[in-house]
Each structure stands twice: as structure tokens, then as C-alpha cells.
Design a protein around this motif. Structure first.
Motif, PDB file in Angstrom:
ATOM      1  N   VAL A  77       3.022   2.346  11.834  1.00 57.74           N
ATOM      2  CA  VAL A  77       2.377   2.532  10.799  1.00 57.74           C
ATOM      3  C   VAL A  77       2.311   4.124  10.179  1.00 57.74           C
ATOM      4  O   VAL A  77       2.519   4.429   9.211  1.00 57.74           O
ATOM      5  CB  VAL A  77       0.837   1.879  10.658  1.00 57.74           C
ATOM      6  N   ILE A  78       1.843   4.914  11.399  1.00 50.92           N
ATOM      7  CA  ILE A  78       1.915   6.321  11.149  1.00 50.92           C
ATOM      8  C   ILE A  78       3.216   6.784  10.481  1.00 50.92           C
ATOM      9  O   ILE A  78       3.327   7.384   9.688  1.00 50.92           O
ATOM     10  CB  ILE A  78       1.284   7.011  12.150  1.00 50.92           C
ATOM     11  N   ALA A  79       4.186   6.136  11.168  1.00 44.61           N
ATOM     12  CA  ALA A  79       5.473   6.875  10.906  1.00 44.61           C
ATOM     13  C   ALA A  79       5.841   6.263   9.425  1.00 44.61           C
ATOM     14  O   ALA A  79       6.392   7.155   8.661  1.00 44.61           O
ATOM     15  CB  ALA A  79       6.698   6.289  11.950  1.00 44.61           C
ATOM     16  N   PHE A  80       5.676   5.169   9.209  1.00 44.74           N
ATOM     17  CA  PHE A  80       5.979   4.638   7.884  1.00 44.74           C
ATOM     18  C   PHE A  80       5.264   5.305   6.955  1.00 44.74           C
ATOM     19  O   PHE A  80       5.856   5.843   5.772  1.00 44.74           O
ATOM     20  CB  PHE A  80       5.535   3.084   7.688  1.00 44.74           C
ATOM     21  N   VAL A  81       3.937   5.860   7.087  1.00 43.83           N
ATOM     22  CA  VAL A  81       3.084   6.376   5.949  1.00 43.83           C
ATOM     23  C   VAL A  81       3.770   7.827   5.944  1.00 43.83           C
ATOM     24  O   VAL A  81       3.663   8.404   4.639  1.00 43.83           O
ATOM     25  CB  VAL A  81       1.667   6.563   6.237  1.00 43.83           C
ATOM     26  N   ILE A  82       3.892   8.494   6.994  1.00 43.71           N
ATOM     27  CA  ILE A  82       4.557   9.821   6.849  1.00 43.71           C
ATOM     28  C   ILE A  82       5.942   9.894   6.085  1.00 43.71           C
ATOM     29  O   ILE A  82       6.179  10.745   5.575  1.00 43.71           O
ATOM     30  CB  ILE A  82       4.699  10.392   8.282  1.00 43.71           C
ATOM     31  N   PHE A  83       6.583   8.895   6.394  1.00 47.89           N
ATOM     32  CA  PHE A  83       7.978   8.532   5.789  1.00 47.89           C
ATOM     33  C   PHE A  83       7.765   8.643   4.194  1.00 47.89           C
ATOM     34  O   PHE A  83       8.520   9.246   3.421  1.00 47.89           O
ATOM     35  CB  PHE A  83       8.570   7.409   6.089  1.00 47.89           C
TER      36      PHE A  83
END
Length: 125
Positions: A77-83
């Protein structure tokens, strides 16, 4: 003491402190999102089938793989939001670059004005 004060007042130290504070707050938001939205909506059927109420309770022979799965979901989730955030910033930056390229620079405007002035003066001669 002055050196320490100068060190603390440097811009990058203050920027780092702000980033750490915002990162901590962002982490709390993501953890709440996972615990309060993702887990109940998406993982509840799987957790019910496993006979547990919380993903952290998943374990086999003392190995708490549920905690690992929770960390993996948080990471995704964090990686997706940062992406998504990086993509939005890149899009905004490209838009600014296109707008800046479309506008003639002051130097180009001056050169055009001088060329027009030269043409007018040559016609009068």
C-alpha cells in the motif's frame, strides 16, 4: 555550542526533521488504512476461513506469519501510494515544462522586437 546551533539551523537538517515527522504521520495514516479499511473489507473472508479475527494472530507452529503478511500488505500500500504521488508530481512537472517551453523567453521577445524594428527602419530608408 555555536557550531551545534549552526548545524541545527542548516536547511537540510530542518528539511530532514520535517520529512521524518511527515513520514511518521503518513505511516500512521497507512496503518489505519490497512487496519480499518483493507483488513475488514478484503481480508475478513480469508481471516474467517482461517478462524482468526486479526491478521497478526495467523501462525503455524509458533511462526507468526500473519505479522509478516501484515507488513507485506503495508509495504504494498505504501509503495502504491508513493508511486501515485510520484506520477502526479511528474505529470505536474511536465505540464510546467510544456507551458514554459510554449512561452517565448524574454530574449526571444527582444530579438523579435529588434528584428521588427530593423525591418521598419530599412523600409523608411
Amino acid at each position: 555550542m555555536r557550531d551545534f546551533q549552526a548545524f541545527l539551523m542548516r536547511g537540510n537538517v530542518v528539511d530532514l526533521a520535517v520529512a521524518v515527522i511527515i513520514g511518521g504521520a503518513f505511516g500512521a495514516v497507512v496503518n489505519s488504512f490497512i487496519a480499518d479499511i483493507v483488513t475488514p473489507v478484503i481480508l475478513t473472508p480469508a481471516l474467517s476461513a482461517a478462524g482468526v479475527e486479526d491478521i497478526a494472530e495467523l501462525s503455524a507452529n509458533g511462526v507468526k506469519y500473519g505479522l509478516f503478511l501484515s507488513a507485506v500488505v503495508n509495504f504494498i500500500v505504501i509503495a502504491f501510494v508513493i508511486f501515485v504521488m510520484v506520477r502526479l508530481f511528474e505529470r505536474a512537472k511536465r505540464k510546467e515544462e510544456v507551458e514554459a517551453a510554449a512561452e517565448p523567453s524574454v530574449e526571444e521577445k527582444l530579438n523579435d522586437t529588434l528584428a521588427q524594428l530593423t525591418e521598419v527602419m530599412e523600409r523608411k530608408l
